[in-house]
Design a protein around this motif. Structure first.
Motif, mmCIF file in Angstrom:
data_model
loop_
_atom_site.group_PDB
_atom_site.id
_atom_site.type_symbol
_atom_site.label_atom_id
_atom_site.label_comp_id
_atom_site.label_asym_id
_atom_site.label_seq_id
_atom_site.Cartn_x
_atom_site.Cartn_y
_atom_site.Cartn_z
ATOM 1 N N SER A 214 0.919 -1.230 -0.114
ATOM 2 C CA SER A 214 0.088 0.029 -0.035
ATOM 3 C C SER A 214 0.945 1.125 0.100
ATOM 4 N N ASP A 215 0.339 2.393 -0.204
ATOM 5 C CA ASP A 215 0.886 3.609 -0.396
ATOM 6 C C ASP A 215 1.486 4.122 1.260
ATOM 7 N N ALA A 216 0.608 3.769 2.114
ATOM 8 C CA ALA A 216 1.109 4.154 3.460
ATOM 9 C C ALA A 216 2.475 3.195 3.804
ATOM 10 N N ALA A 217 2.444 2.073 3.507
ATOM 11 C CA ALA A 217 3.744 1.314 3.535
ATOM 12 C C ALA A 217 4.975 1.806 3.001
ATOM 13 N N GLN A 218 4.581 2.009 1.505
ATOM 14 C CA GLN A 218 5.907 2.609 0.868
ATOM 15 C C GLN A 218 6.449 4.009 1.353
ATOM 16 N N THR A 219 5.722 4.712 2.111
ATOM 17 C CA THR A 219 6.022 5.889 2.658
ATOM 18 C C THR A 219 6.962 5.687 3.818
ATOM 19 N N GLN A 220 6.372 4.531 4.562
ATOM 20 C CA GLN A 220 7.225 4.073 5.764
ATOM 21 C C GLN A 220 8.680 3.665 5.316
ATOM 22 N N LEU A 221 8.644 3.020 3.945
ATOM 23 C CA LEU A 221 10.139 2.552 3.857
ATOM 24 C C LEU A 221 11.109 3.305 3.184
ATOM 25 N N GLN A 222 10.808 4.602 2.802
ATOM 26 C CA GLN A 222 11.602 5.457 2.171
ATOM 27 C C GLN A 222 12.455 6.131 3.174
ATOM 28 N N PRO A 223 13.687 6.475 3.187
ATOM 29 C CA PRO A 223 14.855 6.875 3.919
ATOM 30 C C PRO A 223 14.328 8.403 4.378
ATOM 31 N N SER A 224 14.642 8.888 5.690
ATOM 32 C CA SER A 224 14.457 10.181 6.050
ATOM 33 C C SER A 224 15.330 11.336 5.322
ATOM 34 N N ALA A 225 15.129 12.430 5.604
ATOM 35 C CA ALA A 225 15.867 13.519 5.108
ATOM 36 C C ALA A 225 17.260 13.701 5.341
ATOM 37 N N ASP A 226 17.378 13.607 6.972
ATOM 38 C CA ASP A 226 18.712 13.647 7.514
ATOM 39 C C ASP A 226 19.642 12.358 7.071
ATOM 40 N N VAL A 227 18.944 11.265 6.800
ATOM 41 C CA VAL A 227 20.145 10.153 6.348
ATOM 42 C C VAL A 227 20.419 10.560 4.988
ATOM 43 N N THR A 228 19.599 11.027 4.143
ATOM 44 C CA THR A 228 20.094 11.451 2.783
ATOM 45 C C THR A 228 21.125 12.345 2.644
ATOM 46 N N GLN A 229 20.889 13.672 3.308
ATOM 47 C CA GLN A 229 21.850 14.467 3.774
ATOM 48 C C GLN A 229 23.156 14.292 4.023
ATOM 49 N N ALA A 230 23.308 13.356 5.305
ATOM 50 C CA ALA A 230 24.473 12.652 5.594
ATOM 51 C C ALA A 230 25.359 11.956 4.412
ATOM 52 N N TYR A 231 24.727 11.116 3.929
ATOM 53 C CA TYR A 231 25.009 10.265 2.682
ATOM 54 C C TYR A 231 25.398 11.058 1.650
ATOM 55 N N SER A 232 24.815 12.241 1.197
ATOM 56 C CA SER A 232 25.453 13.159 0.257
ATOM 57 C C SER A 232 26.569 13.940 0.653
ATOM 58 N N GLY A 233 26.753 14.554 2.015
ATOM 59 C CA GLY A 233 27.890 14.951 2.432
ATOM 60 C C GLY A 233 29.077 13.986 2.348
ATOM 61 N N ARG A 234 28.934 12.529 2.937
ATOM 62 C CA ARG A 234 30.036 11.789 2.752
ATOM 63 C C ARG A 234 30.582 11.721 1.233
ATOM 64 N N ILE A 235 29.420 11.574 0.106
ATOM 65 C CA ILE A 235 29.922 11.157 -0.820
ATOM 66 C C ILE A 235 30.752 12.505 -1.558
ATOM 67 N N SER A 236 30.508 13.829 -0.904
ATOM 68 C CA SER A 236 30.921 15.086 -1.643
ATOM 69 C C SER A 236 32.666 15.060 -1.048
ATOM 70 N N ILE A 237 32.591 14.574 0.218
ATOM 71 C CA ILE A 237 34.021 14.472 0.987
ATOM 72 C C ILE A 237 34.970 13.625 0.221
ATOM 73 N N ILE A 238 34.457 12.297 -0.276
ATOM 74 C CA ILE A 238 35.200 11.357 -0.896
ATOM 75 C C ILE A 238 35.489 11.879 -2.348
ATOM 76 N N ASN A 239 34.635 12.559 -3.007
ATOM 77 C CA ASN A 239 34.936 13.158 -4.284
ATOM 78 C C ASN A 239 35.963 14.355 -4.203
ATOM 79 N N ALA A 240 35.769 14.927 -3.064
ATOM 80 C CA ALA A 240 36.818 16.120 -3.037
ATOM 81 C C ALA A 240 38.353 15.491 -2.614
ATOM 82 N N GLN A 241 38.349 14.484 -1.757
ATOM 83 C CA GLN A 241 39.723 13.730 -1.520
ATOM 84 C C GLN A 241 40.220 13.228 -2.943
ATOM 85 N N PHE A 242 39.459 12.681 -3.698
ATOM 86 C CA PHE A 242 39.647 12.098 -4.791
ATOM 87 C C PHE A 242 40.368 13.151 -5.836
#
Length: 495
Positions: free
Chosen positions: A31-59
């Motif tokens: 159901s749509d309610a269950a799919q909404t619960q499975l999606q990641p939160s905004a904080d997790v997505t932002q932390a993941y994006s910051g880590r990727i940016s750091i890796i790209n900068a180091q590279f």
């Protein structure tokens, strides 16, 4: 149906058949309610994006650093190449390009790298590694340094480690006495900075010494260069004396008169009243090579030739005249003069070549002389022909032994010629080679004896068997003498 399941079903239709087919139930939906619960939160997505940016900068930073190091290495390599080429060009100017073929060791490269910059990039500099290794091994060596300049100025002149005897003495001597005597520090007690400075200065001096030519090689090269650059001095032709300095006529006459007076006075003083001074024999201006013309092992009726050279050993041009030998067996021909503007004149140092011929009519020795007449004397060149005489190994007495009357006994004697070749004939004593006593089968009859062959020839180191036959006709002792005659030519058989 989830898109992942659709993708797997499209790839593996046999394993995952369509749910609408027979035997399979429909896939449950979310159901749509269950799919909404499975999606990641905004904080997790932002932390993941910051880590990727750091890796790209180091590279990106690592790539930039590697690129800068590559550009730095290329620039240093190009600079070292130019420096090496300039050093080769300078060496060619100093020693000529031939030094490259001398087999000398390859000179060190001019490549220099910054140790910190190379180390930050994770690279290894072999020079730095070797330098650290040399420093470490130098400090670990227990023997003192070989150069006295490495020692500290205030160090005590005791460069070796303390021996067992000194250690025992130090224990026995009080500490106060040792302090009063002064305990200097050796090179091992130097500070690290002073030790590095001394080692660096020593390495520079050793490098300069290895690039310096040894004294023996330097002396040899200097001698070769001096011999190539010195001026050549030739002797003046004696025909044209050196010009004298300008002198006045009166002064020149006075000096000449004084010289003549002094010479005459000296001559009268040293001359003997009873003996007249004998003039020295004039020096012959030519030298013959060889000084003696010798023909060996000649044969009768053959022609032999030998070359003779007459060298002018004076400092003036000379002429010569050849007088032929007195005997008809020697002669000369083929007189060759050097190519000079004046015909027949032999310049100083030049030579005349001729050919001496010899034609013997017998096997005995010949002697003669060839005379060369010059304006300053005569030169006599001996002409000789020698033939080694034969030397036969025959006993002085041949003993046959007892034999019965009317019986015949044969004895073989080995005759070897250790001298020159020759032809021989056996004859009875007092008779010539053509003696009528010659028997049949080439044997010579000598009373009750027969010996043969009557004529034979032996070359050098050849040998043959002489046959002696004895047939007595009466009782008693039998003896007979024979002679062996050497012939100049072999006898010809008459038909």
């Amino acid at each position: 149906m989830p898109p992942v399941f659709d993708a797997l079903q499209a790839v593996f239709p046999d394993i995952l058949p369509h749910p609408t087919s027979a035997g399979y139930d429909a896939v449950p939906t979310v159901s749509d309610a269950a799919q909404t619960q499975l999606q990641p939160s905004a904080d997790v997505t932002q932390a993941y994006s910051g880590r990727i940016s750091i890796i790209n900068a180091q590279f990106s930073a690592a790539i930039d650093n590697t690129t800068q190091q590559q550009h730095y290495l290329d620039a240093q390599q190009q600079q070292a190449t130019h420096a090496d080429e300039a050093a080769l060009v300078q060496a060619d100017k100093d020693y000529t390009p031939g030094w490259r073929q001398a087999g000398l060791p390859i000179k060190p490269s001019h490549l220099t790298l910054d140790p910190e910059l190379v180390q930050t990039g994770g690279l290894v500099n072999p020079k730095s590694v070797k330098s650290r290794y040399d420093t470490r091994t130098t400090k670990e060596v227990l023997s003192p340094l070989r150069v006295a300049e490495h020692n500290h100025v205030g160090a005590d002149p005791h460069y070796c480690a303390l021996t067992s005897n000194l250690q025992v003495r130090n224990k026995l001597v009080p500490a106060k006495r040792r302090a009063q005597a002064g305990q200097g520090a050796t090179w091992r007690a130097l500070p690290q900075e002073d030790l590095k400075a001394h080692l660096a200065a020593s390495a520079v001096r050793r490098r300069v010494m290895t690039q310096t030519m040894p004294k023996d090689q330097w002396d040899l090269e200097k001698k070769i260069i001096d011999s190539m650059q010195h001026k050549l001095g030739f002797l003046r032709n004696p025909r044209f004396p050196s010009p004298q300095k300008h002198r006045s006529t009166a002064k020149a006459a006075a000096e000449d008169a004084l010289a003549v007076s002094a010479h005459s006075h000296t001559t009268r003083q040293h001359a003997s009243p009873n003996k007249t001074a004998k003039a020295l024999p004039p020096r012959v201006p030519f030298r013959a090579e060889p000084q003696q013309v010798l023909f060996q092992a000649h044969e009768q009726g053959q022609h032999y030739h030998q070359s003779v050279t007459l060298h002018n050993i004076t400092q003036l041009g000379q002429r010569l005249r050849l007088l032929p030998p007195s005997s008809p067996y020697f002669s000369f021909s083929g007189l060759e003069y050097p190519q000079t503007p004046e015909q027949g004149l032999v310049a100083p140092g030049m030579h005349v070549r001729m050919t001496v011929s010899f034609r013997p009519d017998a096997l005995h020795d010949y002697d003669d002389t060839m005379v060369i007449e010059t304006g300053q004397g005569r030169l006599e060149v001996p002409l000789r022909a020698r033939r080694d005489p034969p030397l036969l190994t025959l006993p002085q007495q041949i003993v046959v032994g007892p034999t019965l009357v009317a019986n015949r006994q044969v004895l073989f004697i080995t005759c070897r010629n250790s001298g020159g070749p020759g032809h021989f004939h056996i004859s009875s004593e007092g008779q010539g080679p053509s003696s009528p006593t010659d028997g049949q089968d080439g044997l010579v009859q000598l009373g009750a004896f027969q010996i043969g062959p009557a004529a034979f020839a032996l070359d050098r180191q050849e040998q043959m068997q002489l046959q002696v036959f004895f047939k007595p006709d009466r009782l008693g002792e039998h003896s007979h003498q024979f002679i062996l005659i050497m012939l100049e030519e072999p006898e010809e058989d008459e038909d």
